[in-house]
Design a protein around this motif. Sequence first.
Motif, PDB file in Angstrom:
ATOM      1  N   THR A 168      -1.707   5.562   5.195  1.00 29.29           N
ATOM      2  CA  THR A 168      -2.985   6.144   4.806  1.00 29.29           C
ATOM      3  C   THR A 168      -4.087   5.100   4.919  1.00 29.29           C
ATOM      4  N   GLY A 169      -5.183   5.471   5.523  1.00 27.76           N
ATOM      5  CA  GLY A 169      -6.330   4.583   5.589  1.00 27.76           C
ATOM      6  C   GLY A 169      -6.388   3.697   6.811  1.00 27.76           C
ATOM      7  N   SER A 170      -5.570   3.910   7.788  1.00 27.54           N
ATOM      8  CA  SER A 170      -5.549   3.173   9.049  1.00 27.54           C
ATOM      9  C   SER A 170      -5.524   1.651   8.897  1.00 27.54           C
ATOM     10  N   PRO A 171      -4.443   1.124   8.313  1.00 33.12           N
ATOM     11  CA  PRO A 171      -4.308  -0.326   8.220  1.00 33.12           C
ATOM     12  C   PRO A 171      -3.974  -0.939   9.576  1.00 33.12           C
ATOM     13  N   THR A 172      -4.172  -2.238   9.700  1.00 33.95           N
ATOM     14  CA  THR A 172      -3.760  -2.990  10.871  1.00 33.95           C
ATOM     15  C   THR A 172      -2.408  -3.621  10.557  1.00 33.95           C
ATOM     16  N   VAL A 173      -1.394  -3.314  11.343  1.00 32.57           N
ATOM     17  CA  VAL A 173      -0.051  -3.859  11.120  1.00 32.57           C
ATOM     18  C   VAL A 173       0.407  -4.500  12.433  1.00 32.57           C
ATOM     19  N   VAL A 174       0.642  -5.820  12.413  1.00 29.84           N
ATOM     20  CA  VAL A 174       1.004  -6.554  13.612  1.00 29.84           C
ATOM     21  C   VAL A 174       2.277  -7.352  13.376  1.00 29.84           C
ATOM     22  N   HIS A 175       3.288  -7.093  14.184  1.00 25.89           N
ATOM     23  CA  HIS A 175       4.555  -7.838  14.136  1.00 25.89           C
ATOM     24  C   HIS A 175       5.162  -7.909  12.736  1.00 25.89           C
ATOM     25  N   CYS A 176       5.300  -6.763  12.097  1.00 24.50           N
ATOM     26  CA  CYS A 176       5.880  -6.716  10.760  1.00 24.50           C
ATOM     27  C   CYS A 176       7.273  -6.085  10.806  1.00 24.50           C
ATOM     28  N   GLY A 231       0.772  -1.238   0.000  1.00 21.65           N
ATOM     29  CA  GLY A 231       0.000   0.000   0.000  1.00 21.65           C
ATOM     30  C   GLY A 231       0.799   1.281   0.000  1.00 21.65           C
ATOM     31  N   TYR A 232       2.122   1.206  -0.217  1.00 24.06           N
ATOM     32  CA  TYR A 232       2.924   2.431  -0.247  1.00 24.06           C
ATOM     33  C   TYR A 232       2.389   3.366  -1.325  1.00 24.06           C
ATOM     34  N   ASN A 233       2.386   4.662  -1.056  1.00 23.92           N
ATOM     35  CA  ASN A 233       1.967   5.706  -1.996  1.00 23.92           C
ATOM     36  C   ASN A 233       0.511   5.501  -2.413  1.00 23.92           C
ATOM     37  N   SER A 234      -0.267   4.928  -1.534  1.00 18.01           N
ATOM     38  CA  SER A 234      -1.628   4.600  -1.872  1.00 18.01           C
ATOM     39  C   SER A 234      -2.465   4.516  -0.610  1.00 18.01           C
ATOM     40  N   ASN A 235      -3.384   3.598  -0.549  1.00 14.43           N
ATOM     41  CA  ASN A 235      -4.315   3.521   0.553  1.00 14.43           C
ATOM     42  C   ASN A 235      -4.402   2.078   1.059  1.00 14.43           C
ATOM     43  N   ALA A 236      -4.423   1.904   2.342  1.00 17.11           N
ATOM     44  CA  ALA A 236      -4.538   0.564   2.915  1.00 17.11           C
ATOM     45  C   ALA A 236      -5.760   0.443   3.819  1.00 17.11           C
ATOM     46  N   THR A 237      -6.837   1.140   3.456  1.00 16.35           N
ATOM     47  CA  THR A 237      -8.066   1.034   4.221  1.00 16.35           C
ATOM     48  C   THR A 237      -8.511  -0.416   4.254  1.00 16.35           C
ATOM     49  N   GLY A 238      -8.690  -0.948   5.434  1.00 13.79           N
ATOM     50  CA  GLY A 238      -9.110  -2.338   5.580  1.00 13.79           C
ATOM     51  C   GLY A 238      -7.977  -3.347   5.465  1.00 13.79           C
ATOM     52  N   GLY A 239      -6.767  -2.889   5.145  1.00 12.91           N
ATOM     53  CA  GLY A 239      -5.631  -3.798   5.018  1.00 12.91           C
ATOM     54  C   GLY A 239      -5.196  -4.352   6.362  1.00 12.91           C
ATOM     55  N   LYS A 240      -4.877  -5.636   6.380  1.00 16.35           N
ATOM     56  CA  LYS A 240      -4.403  -6.279   7.610  1.00 16.35           C
ATOM     57  C   LYS A 240      -3.106  -6.997   7.275  1.00 16.35           C
ATOM     58  N   PHE A 241      -2.035  -6.620   7.955  1.00 13.00           N
ATOM     59  CA  PHE A 241      -0.708  -7.163   7.693  1.00 13.00           C
ATOM     60  C   PHE A 241      -0.196  -7.840   8.966  1.00 13.00           C
ATOM     61  N   TYR A 242      -0.013  -9.153   8.911  1.00 18.85           N
ATOM     62  CA  TYR A 242       0.429  -9.925  10.063  1.00 18.85           C
ATOM     63  C   TYR A 242       1.731 -10.644   9.733  1.00 18.85           C
TER      64      TYR A 242
END
Length: 74
Positions: A58-66, A35-46
Amino acid sequence: SGTFTSCTGGYGSFGREGTASGTFTNCTGGNNSFGYNSNATGGKFYFCSGGTDSFSGTGSPTVVHCIRDGVPYP
């Protein structure tokens, strides 16, 4: 969008200029990924790993232990 598990991408993978709105688990991307230079609305990265400038703020993604550029993120 979608569910991605143990996937690997290169430079600009996983929504660089679009929307990274899926669920990514144990995925690896190059620089400018997840989602770099873009939007991560709803994105979940584990447990994902990306290079420099990865993971959109942008877009308040969920980022856990990355990892971003070799350092724990966020």
